[in-house]
Design an enzyme around this catalytic site. Structure first.
Site, mmCIF file in Angstrom:
data_model
loop_
_atom_site.group_PDB
_atom_site.id
_atom_site.type_symbol
_atom_site.label_atom_id
_atom_site.label_comp_id
_atom_site.label_asym_id
_atom_site.label_seq_id
_atom_site.Cartn_x
_atom_site.Cartn_y
_atom_site.Cartn_z
ATOM 1 C CD GLU A 15 35.218 -13.192 -3.247
ATOM 2 O OE1 GLU A 15 35.146 -14.109 -2.398
ATOM 3 O OE2 GLU A 15 34.509 -12.200 -3.227
ATOM 4 C CG ASP A 53 31.330 -4.217 -2.411
ATOM 5 O OD1 ASP A 53 31.589 -5.151 -1.627
ATOM 6 O OD2 ASP A 53 31.353 -4.351 -3.649
#
Ligand SMILES: Cc1ncc(COP(=O)(O)O)c(C=O)c1O
Lengths: 265, 398
Positions: A53, A64
Site C-alpha cells: 500500500e 494518521d
C-alpha cells in the site's frame, strides 16, 4: 447503487489463491528519499510480502498518527506529488507482480482529477485505492462506476463502531478486501492496542459470515500482533512500524528483508 | 436560490461530510439528533435562559455617532464583544454543550485559534461540570497567552498542536485525531461553520441569534428591520454566518465578508481564501481552500489568530460562488489601524479579527442614507500584547 460490476485484478486474484496470513505493508511514497519508492517496493516483493500500500502524502492526514504524519511531511518536502509518483511507477509492472494499492486523502486526488487518476493508475497496473476520507455515499454516488470500469478495487474501512447494517452494505460493494481498523485510533497509536480489548470486535466480524476478505490494520507492529490479527482475518497491514524502521535505516534493502522475515518466520 | 444547507449536507457544490469511517458513527449520530434537539422545547428554554442570564444577550446594537460622521453614513455596531468571555463564540459553545449533554456525552474537546473559542468552550464546560480538552497551535499559544491562562483557570487542559504551521488548521487536525481516538464518550465542539455536515449548519443556527437580534433592534431604532449592509470578518465564518443568517433571503441587504489579507493578498503571507483558494476538501467538507496545484494545503498568515485559516465554511464558499455575499479583504496593517481608529473614535478596543470588519468602512463607499451594521465579533483584551508590540511598525505615518 449497491449493484457492482465484478472486477478482476491482481488483488482479487490473490484472495482466490491465498486466504490467510497475508501481509500487506504500507509505506509513504518518496520516503526516506524521493527516489526510494521503487527501491522499497521491489525490496518488499523480494522479501515476500503479499501486497503493498503506497501512501500518497497529504499535508493534513487526520487519520494518521505522528510517524506517518512525519513521513508524509518529509515526502512532500522531498517533492513528492501524485504526478511524480505515477511517473516513478510507470514501468513497475515489468518488475513487480504483487498487488499494489495506493492510499491517500481525497483532496490530492480531487486536484489531480479523479477520472484522470483512475485511468492512469489502472493503465500502470495499480490494483486498488484507499481513500479514507472519501465517504461511502460519495463513493457509491460518484465514483463506484468509475473505479469498476477501470478494474480498480476501492477499499473501505470499518471500525469497532461500524453498525452491522453498514457492514453489510460495505460487504456488498467491496471488491478486494475490507480494511478492518483494529481499534478506535489513528495509525501508530501504541497506547491504544494494549488498553482496548479487541477480541469481541474481531470475533463479531469474523462470525458475521461476510463474503469479502478482511485485512486488519492500525497498530499491527510485530510478529505477535500480526499473528493475532491473522487469527481473525485473512491477513494484516503494517504501516507505522515499517515507516519507523525506514526512518532510521542505513541500508534500506537489507533492513526491509530483515523486517519482513521477523514478521513472517 | 437556497443559501441554506440541503438534505445531503451541501450548500450548492460545497459541504458534505468527508470524514474517515472512524468518525462516521459520531457524525451520523449528531446529524440524526441536532435538529430534533435544537427544536425541542427543553433545549430552547435552557439555551435562551443561558444566553440571556449568563452570556448577557441581547447584545446592544449601538449607533456609532462619531464613526457615522467620519464615514458620512449610519454605522451601527453589533456588540458581540460584550458577550460573556468577550466574543460571539460563546453563543455556539453554550448551544453545543447543551446538545452534547442531551446526547449523553461526558467529555468535551475543541480546537482554538485566537483562544476565544477555547475560552468559550472551557467556560461552558465549567458551567456544566464537564471535562474539557482544548487543542491549540503552539504558535497561537505564544501569541494569545492571556487566553491560554484563562482556559487553564477555567479548568481546561490545553494541548499544544506541534504539527504543520502550528496554528488553527493544525489544532483542528489534532482535535479530529483526538475524536478518532475517543469516539464514544467525547463530543467535539467545533468553533466555526466548518467541518463535516451537520457542523456548519448547526453552528450557523446557534449563531443566528446575532441577526435575529439585529432585525428586532433595527426595527425598534429605525422602524425597518433591514439594514442596507451587514459587514463581518470571516475566519471560518461563524460570526459572519450568524450576522447574515436572517438576511440571506432578503435581497435588499448587502452582505459583506471581510477576509484577512495578511501582508497583502498576493504577498505569500495571506489568509484571503476566496481570492487565493480553489475547491478542495479539508476538515471534513468540500469548500474553498488555499492549496498548491498538487492539493497540499498552504499555510496561511494573518496577524489575527482567529482568521489564520486556509479555508472558509462551505456556506460562505457558496455565498461567494453565487455572488450573494461580497468578499473583500483587509491587510494586517489596515486592521491594526482600524482597531486604533475605533478605540479613539468610539472608545471601543476591538479584537484584531473584528478590526478587519471595521477596516471595511475605510475601503467601501456608502450613501449617507445607508444603514451599515458592522458585527463587532469580539473585544481586544486578548490582543493587547500585539497592539503594544507592533504599534511602532503599523502606526507610523507614511
Ligand atoms: C473575536 C473573533 N472574531 C472572529 C473570529 C473568526 O471566527 P469566525 O469566522 O468563525 O467568526 C474569531 C475566532 O477566533 C474571534 O475570536
Amino acid at each position: 447503487m449497491e449493484t457492482t460490476t465484478k472486477i478482476s485484478n491482481r488483488l482479487t486474484e490473490l484472495f482466490q489463491k491465498k486466504s490467510n496470513n497475508l501481509l500487506n505493508i504500507y509505506f509513504t511514497a518518496g520516503y526516506p528519499a524521493i527516489n526510494d519508492t521503487v527501491t522499497v517496493l521491489k525490496a518488499l516483493e523480494k522479501a515476500g510480502v503479499d501486497m503493498v500500500e503506497i501512501g500518497m502524502p497529504y499535508s493534513d492526514p487526520v487519520a494518521d498518527g505522528p510517524i506517518i504524519q512525519q513521513s508524509s511531511l518529509d515526502s512532500i518536502n522531498n517533492g513528492m506529488t501524485i504526478k511524480t509518483l505515477l511517473g516513478q511507477l510507470k514501468d513497475i509492472r515489468k518488475e513487480v507482480t504483487i498487488p499494489i494499492l495506493v492510499m491517500g486523502y481525497f483532496n490530492t486526488v480531487m486536484q489531480y482529477g479523479v477520472e484522470k487518476f483512475m485511468q492512469e493508475i489502472s493503465a500502470i497496473g495499480i490494483d486498488g485505492v484507499i481513500l479514507p476520507d472519501l465517504p461511502l455515499d460519495e463513493y457509491t454516488e460518484h465514483y463506484q462506476t468509475l473505479c469498476e470500469s477501470h478494474n480498480i478495487s476501492n477499499v473501505s474501512l470499518i471500525t469497532p463502531n461500524t453498525s452491522d447494517e453498514r457492514l453489510h452494505v460495505i460487504d456488498n460493494i467491496t471488491q478486494g478486501f475490507i480494511y478492518m481498523v483494529s481499534t478506535n485510533s489513528t495509525t501508530g497509536n501504541d497506547a491504544k492496542k494494549t488498553e482496548d480489548n479487541h477480541d469481541a470486535y474481531f470475533s463479531r466480524i469474523k462470525n458475521m459470515g461476510l463474503k469479502s476478505p478482511r485485512m486488519i490494520g492500525f497498530n499491527i507492529k510485530n510478529k505477535e500482533t500480526f499473528e493475532d490479527a491473522c487469527a481473525y482475518a485473512n491477513g494484516a497491514i503494517i504501516g507505522s512500524a515499517f515507516v519507523r524502521m525506514l526512518s532510521t535505516s542505513k541500508n534500506i534493502e537489507a533492513d526491509i528483508i530483515q523486517f519482513v522475515q521477523r514478521i513472517k518466520n | 436560490m437556497n443559501y441554506n444547507v440541503d438534505k445531503k449536507g451541501y450548500y450548492g457544490s460545497f459541504g458534505g461530510a468527508f470524514i474517515p469511517e472512524m468518525l462516521y458513527p459520531n457524525v451520523e449520530e449528531l446529524r440524526e439528533n441536532y435538529l430534533k434537539i435544537i427544536n425541542s422545547e427543553s433545549f430552547q428554554t435552557e439555551y435562551k435562559d443561558l444566553l440571556r442570564n449568563y452570556v448577557g444577550r441581547p447584545t446592544p446594537l449601538y449607533f456609532a455617532k462619531r464613526l457615522s460622521e467620519k464615514y458620512n453614513t449610519n454605522v451601527y455596531l453589533k456588540r458581540e464583544d460584550l458577550c460573556h468571555t468577550g466574543a460571539h463564540k460563546i453563543n455556539n459553545t453554550i448551544g453545543q454543550i447543551l446538545i452534547a449533554k442531551r446526547m449523553g456525552k461526558t467529555r468535551i474537546i475543541a480546537e482554538t485559534g485566537a483562544g476565544q473559542h477555547g475560552v468559550a468552550t472551557a467556560t461552558a464546560c465549567a458551567l456544566m461540570g464537564m471535562p474539557c480538552v482544548v487543542h491549540m497551535g503552539a504558535v497561537d499559544i505564544e501569541r494569545q497567552k492571556p487566553n491560554v491562562e484563562r482556559m487553564k483557570m477555567l479548568g481546561a487542559e490545553v494541548i499544544p498542536a506541534m504539527t504543520g504551521s502550528k496554528t488553527l488548521k493544525d489544532a483542528t487536525n489534532e482535535a479530529l485525531r483526538d475524536w478518532i481516538n475517543n469516539p464514544v464518550d467525547t463530543f467535539y465542539i467545533i468553533g466555526s461553520v466548518v467541518g463535516p455536515h451537520p457542523y456548519p449548519d448547526m453552528v450557523a443556527r446557534l449563531q443566528a441569534v446575532i441577526s435575529e437580534e439585529i432585525m428586532s433592534e433595527l426595527q425598534t431604532i429605525t422602524g425597518n428591520p433591514e439594514p442596507t449592509h451587514v459587514i463581518a470578518c470571516v475566519g471560518g465564518g461563524s460570526n459572519a454566518a450568524g450576522a447574515f443568517y436572517h438576511f440571506l433571503d432578503r435581497k435588499n441587504v448587502e452582505l459583506i465578508a471581510v477576509e484577512a489579507a495578511g501582508e497583502g493578498i498576493y504577498s505569500g503571507y495571506s489568509a484571503a481564501t476566496t481570492f487565493l483558494g480553489k475547491p478542495g476538501v479539508l476538515h471534513g467538507s468540500k469548500t474553498l481552500l488555499m492549496q498548491t496545484e498538487d492539493g497540499q494545503v498552504v499555510e496561511p498568515h494573518s496577524i489575527s489568530a482567529g482568521l489564520d485559516y486556509p479555508g472558509i465554511g462551505p456556506m460562505h464558499a457558496h455565498l461567494f460562488e453565487t455572488g450573494r455575499a461580497k468578499f473583500i479583504s483587509a491587510t494586517d496593517k489596515e486592521a491594526f489601524q482600524a482597531a486604533f481608529m475605533l478605540a479613539r473614535t468610539e472608545g471601543i478596543i476591538p479584537a484584531l479579527e473584528s478590526a478587519h470588519a471595521v477596516a471595511a468602512l475605510e475601503t467601501l463607499t456608502f450613501k449617507n442614507s445607508d444603514v451599515v451594521v458592522v458585527n463587532l465579533s469580539g473585544r481586544g483584551d486578548k490582543d493587547m500584547m500585539t497592539y503594544i508590540t507592533r504599534k511602532e511598525e503599523f502606526l507610523t505615518k507614511n
